[in-house]
Design a protein around this motif. Structure first.
Motif, PDB file in Angstrom:
ATOM      1  N   UNK A 267       0.819  -1.216   0.000  1.00 55.83           N
ATOM      2  CA  UNK A 267       0.000   0.000   0.000  1.00 55.83           C
ATOM      3  C   UNK A 267       0.849   1.261   0.000  1.00 55.83           C
ATOM      4  N   UNK A 268       1.837   1.328   0.902  1.00 64.20           N
ATOM      5  CA  UNK A 268       2.585   2.575   1.032  1.00 64.20           C
ATOM      6  C   UNK A 268       3.561   2.778  -0.122  1.00 64.20           C
ATOM      7  N   UNK A 269       4.219   1.714  -0.592  1.00 63.74           N
ATOM      8  CA  UNK A 269       5.175   1.895  -1.679  1.00 63.74           C
ATOM      9  C   UNK A 269       4.460   2.249  -2.985  1.00 63.74           C
ATOM     10  N   UNK A 270       3.268   1.701  -3.185  1.00 63.88           N
ATOM     11  CA  UNK A 270       2.471   2.076  -4.356  1.00 63.88           C
ATOM     12  C   UNK A 270       2.038   3.528  -4.255  1.00 63.88           C
ATOM     13  N   UNK A 271       1.586   3.943  -3.069  1.00 67.73           N
ATOM     14  CA  UNK A 271       1.125   5.322  -2.859  1.00 67.73           C
ATOM     15  C   UNK A 271       2.246   6.327  -3.089  1.00 67.73           C
ATOM     16  N   UNK A 272       3.437   5.993  -2.649  1.00 69.48           N
ATOM     17  CA  UNK A 272       4.584   6.891  -2.796  1.00 69.48           C
ATOM     18  C   UNK A 272       5.007   7.030  -4.259  1.00 69.48           C
ATOM     19  N   UNK A 273       4.744   5.992  -5.063  1.00 73.39           N
ATOM     20  CA  UNK A 273       5.160   6.015  -6.459  1.00 73.39           C
ATOM     21  C   UNK A 273       6.568   5.512  -6.667  1.00 73.39           C
ATOM     22  N   UNK A 274       7.084   4.802  -5.691  1.00 71.87           N
ATOM     23  CA  UNK A 274       8.423   4.217  -5.778  1.00 71.87           C
ATOM     24  C   UNK A 274       8.405   3.126  -6.846  1.00 71.87           C
ATOM     25  N   UNK A 275       9.450   3.070  -7.685  1.00 70.25           N
ATOM     26  CA  UNK A 275       9.405   2.106  -8.793  1.00 70.25           C
ATOM     27  C   UNK A 275      10.805   1.732  -9.250  1.00 70.25           C
ATOM     28  N   UNK A 276      10.924   0.489  -9.727  1.00 68.90           N
ATOM     29  CA  UNK A 276      12.154  -0.015 -10.347  1.00 68.90           C
ATOM     30  C   UNK A 276      13.384   0.129  -9.451  1.00 68.90           C
ATOM     31  N   UNK A 277      13.200  -0.186  -8.175  1.00 67.46           N
ATOM     32  CA  UNK A 277      14.294  -0.109  -7.211  1.00 67.46           C
ATOM     33  C   UNK A 277      13.965  -0.976  -6.003  1.00 67.46           C
ATOM     34  N   UNK A 278      15.012  -1.314  -5.253  1.00 73.63           N
ATOM     35  CA  UNK A 278      14.853  -2.100  -4.039  1.00 73.63           C
ATOM     36  C   UNK A 278      14.556  -1.186  -2.854  1.00 73.63           C
ATOM     37  N   UNK A 279      14.048  -1.769  -1.784  1.00 78.25           N
ATOM     38  CA  UNK A 279      13.749  -1.024  -0.566  1.00 78.25           C
ATOM     39  C   UNK A 279      13.691  -2.004   0.599  1.00 78.25           C
ATOM     40  N   UNK A 280      13.649  -1.464   1.814  1.00 82.49           N
ATOM     41  CA  UNK A 280      13.215  -2.271   2.960  1.00 82.49           C
ATOM     42  C   UNK A 280      12.442  -1.392   3.916  1.00 82.49           C
ATOM     43  N   UNK A 281      11.460  -1.988   4.582  1.00 84.72           N
ATOM     44  CA  UNK A 281      10.575  -1.263   5.498  1.00 84.72           C
ATOM     45  C   UNK A 281      10.681  -1.902   6.872  1.00 84.72           C
ATOM     46  N   UNK A 282      10.959  -1.080   7.878  1.00 85.16           N
ATOM     47  CA  UNK A 282      11.092  -1.568   9.243  1.00 85.16           C
ATOM     48  C   UNK A 282       9.766  -1.413   9.985  1.00 85.16           C
ATOM     49  N   UNK A 283       9.384  -2.469  10.707  1.00 81.67           N
ATOM     50  CA  UNK A 283       8.130  -2.501  11.450  1.00 81.67           C
ATOM     51  C   UNK A 283       8.360  -2.969  12.883  1.00 81.67           C
ATOM     52  N   UNK A 284       7.393  -2.645  13.753  1.00 78.98           N
ATOM     53  CA  UNK A 284       7.249  -3.278  15.056  1.00 78.98           C
ATOM     54  C   UNK A 284       5.916  -4.012  15.096  1.00 78.98           C
ATOM     55  N   UNK A 285       5.894  -5.135  15.789  1.00 74.19           N
ATOM     56  CA  UNK A 285       4.632  -5.779  16.151  1.00 74.19           C
ATOM     57  C   UNK A 285       4.519  -5.760  17.664  1.00 74.19           C
ATOM     58  N   UNK A 286       3.583  -4.958  18.177  1.00 74.52           N
ATOM     59  CA  UNK A 286       3.289  -4.906  19.606  1.00 74.52           C
ATOM     60  C   UNK A 286       2.412  -6.110  19.934  1.00 74.52           C
ATOM     61  N   UNK A 287       3.011  -7.136  20.531  1.00 71.35           N
ATOM     62  CA  UNK A 287       2.282  -8.375  20.787  1.00 71.35           C
ATOM     63  C   UNK A 287       1.152  -8.186  21.793  1.00 71.35           C
ATOM     64  N   UNK A 288       1.338  -7.291  22.762  1.00 68.82           N
ATOM     65  CA  UNK A 288       0.321  -7.090  23.797  1.00 68.82           C
ATOM     66  C   UNK A 288      -0.951  -6.513  23.182  1.00 68.82           C
ATOM     67  N   UNK A 289      -0.796  -5.474  22.360  1.00 70.69           N
ATOM     68  CA  UNK A 289      -1.956  -4.837  21.726  1.00 70.69           C
ATOM     69  C   UNK A 289      -2.289  -5.452  20.371  1.00 70.69           C
ATOM     70  N   UNK A 290      -1.454  -6.406  19.939  1.00 69.37           N
ATOM     71  CA  UNK A 290      -1.590  -6.987  18.607  1.00 69.37           C
ATOM     72  C   UNK A 290      -1.704  -5.886  17.551  1.00 69.37           C
ATOM     73  N   UNK A 291      -0.727  -4.973  17.607  1.00 73.57           N
ATOM     74  CA  UNK A 291      -0.750  -3.794  16.739  1.00 73.57           C
ATOM     75  C   UNK A 291       0.563  -3.690  15.981  1.00 73.57           C
TER      76      UNK A 291
END
Length: 433
Positions: A267-291
């Motif tokens: 969703x976000x990489x499409x929205x940004x218009x990023x194309x023809x290149x590599x990337x990485x996205x860092x996330x957290x998963x809050x296990x307590x809130x399942x968020x």
């Protein structure tokens, strides 16, 4: 068949060796642009001069410039769109890259489409004596995290629990932020920016709500508009501190969480218009809130993960970058490697400061790499190194060595590392004066 000429900004021997082992590499010629010490071993980035010299080198080359690539964060990542535009080679647009790398612009773009998955945030000027009160007016209260609008690694990032923490952090920011803000502002001047972003230049900082949990990184690429996440790497920290202990691949997150992270990435990489290149996205998963929280987007593969993919999948994910810059659909294998799991460990000390008086010898390192097959040890210090002078360190510890290892299970991986680490002998003396 004619060889394809691929120019790599800041190419060092470590990466050249890996690149020459990629599939199809016999048909490629890899050339360095800008000496590696100018991007790896310095805090000084005269980016306008670097671009000028890189362009002169490329124009003087007697042959076609088929592709220009890089694997580093700033300044390499921001140089690539400018160089590629001048030579008609493939990469994403400067504006789409900046929507990832300019942390404020990135949060604004994220809020438009995945607002429930990002923390509250506000930008502030560290040279504004009323900055702390303005942060409060923006709806953020202790504790929160601050970092520059553009930074490299974990540099100049601080958790703020009280006004004293903020005062100390701002002092550091005022002293050092110009090292990146000035060259980053040159890049911003080359882009078509909305006024709300242009008003928040590289000298600004971000304050963000504290987020946390199980941290991971989605590695992916976009090819002709299609977003492809191909692997998720866990980032495991030392207990009770912000410093990384090791990266582990593949992730052990629940599959439904991994699926959601892939969906958010698309969703976000499409929205940004990023194309023809590599990337990485860092996330957290809050296990307590399942968020799930999106931490940040990086406009490159992670060099730290290259060996992990090679050990588990059979090919370094540098393959993705090379395929993309040549206009090819990347073809990453899955689980064709020698090991079930792999990790990059950070051998750290948590000193205030010290001088290194002993490091493991080449013979000691060779013996350990033989004792633990598949292991690679890369020292980050030498005798005489002053810890506080080391580059690319977080604010809480010093990494003395990087250690890549593979194993058949998570338990064996950690056990092997601990046995190896017990045999790595460093010695120090206190800093005098």
């Amino acid at each position: 068949m004619d060889h394809r000429n691929i120019f790599v900004v800041g190419l060092n021997s470590f990466n050249r060796e890996r690149l020459e082992q990629l599939r199809g590499a016999r048909n490629y010629r890899f050339h360095g642009v800008i000496e590696p010490e100018e991007v790896y071993e310095t805090d000084f980035f005269p980016i306008e001069d670097m671009l000028s010299r890189a362009e002169a080198q490329l124009r003087a080359f007697e042959g076609p410039v088929d592709a220009i690539a890089g694997y580093m964060d700033f300044p390499v990542s921001t140089m690539l769109p400018l160089l590629c535009e001048r030579f008609g080679t493939r990469t994403t647009s400067l504006e789409s890259l900046l929507k990832c790398e300019h942390k404020y612009w990135s949060r604004l773009a994220q809020r438009e489409v995945i607002g429930n998955y990002i923390p509250r945030f506000t930008a502030f000027d560290p040279f504004d004596d009323r900055a702390l009160s303005r942060i409060g007016e923006g709806g953020l209260y202790f504790p929160f995290f601050i970092k520059p609008i553009k930074s490299s690694g974990s540099r100049l990032g601080f958790r703020i629990d009280n006004p004293e923490d903020f005062t100390a952090a701002v002092k550091r920011l005022r002293e050092d932020i110009g090292l990146i803000s000035e060259p980053f502002n040159y890049v911003l001047d080359q882009a078509n920016l909305p006024q709300t972003v242009r008003d928040v230049d590289g000298g600004y900082c971000m304050a963000e709500e504290i987020i946390g949990g199980w941290q991971c990184t989605v590695e992916g690429y976009v090819y002709q508009g299609k977003v492809v996440p191909y692997g998720i790497v866990d980032s495991i920290r030392y207990p009770h501190v912000l410093s990384f202990f090791y990266y582990r691949y593949p992730s052990r997150l629940p599959e439904y969480i991994q699926d959601k992270m892939r969906e958010l990435t698309d969703t976000i990489m499409t929205h940004i218009g990023y194309d023809n290149a590599a990337f990485n996205v860092e996330y957290f998963w809050d296990e307590v809130q399942n968020r799930i929280w999106l931490l940040e987007i990086n406009t490159r593969i992670s060099q730290s993960h290259c060996d992990l993919f090679e050990k588990v999948d059979g090919v370094s994910n540098q393959q993705v970058t090379v395929d993309l810059v040549l206009g090819k659909l990347p073809d990453m294998p899955s689980r064709h490697g020698e090991f079930e799991v792999a990790g990059k460990f950070f051998y750290r000390v948590f000193f205030v400061d010290a001088v290194v008086t002993r490091v493991p010898s080449e013979e000691e390192i060779a013996a350990l790499q033989q004792e633990f097959p598949g292991t690679l040890i890369a020292l980050q210090v030498e005798v005489g190194s002053k810890l506080s002078a080391l580059l690319e360190q977080d604010s809480y510890s010093f990494a003395l060595a990087y250690i890549w290892m593979g194993a058949d299970s998570d338990e064996a991986l950690e056990d092997n590392y601990r046995r190896l680490a017990d045999k790595l002998l460093f010695e120090f003396e206190d800093v005098v004066g």
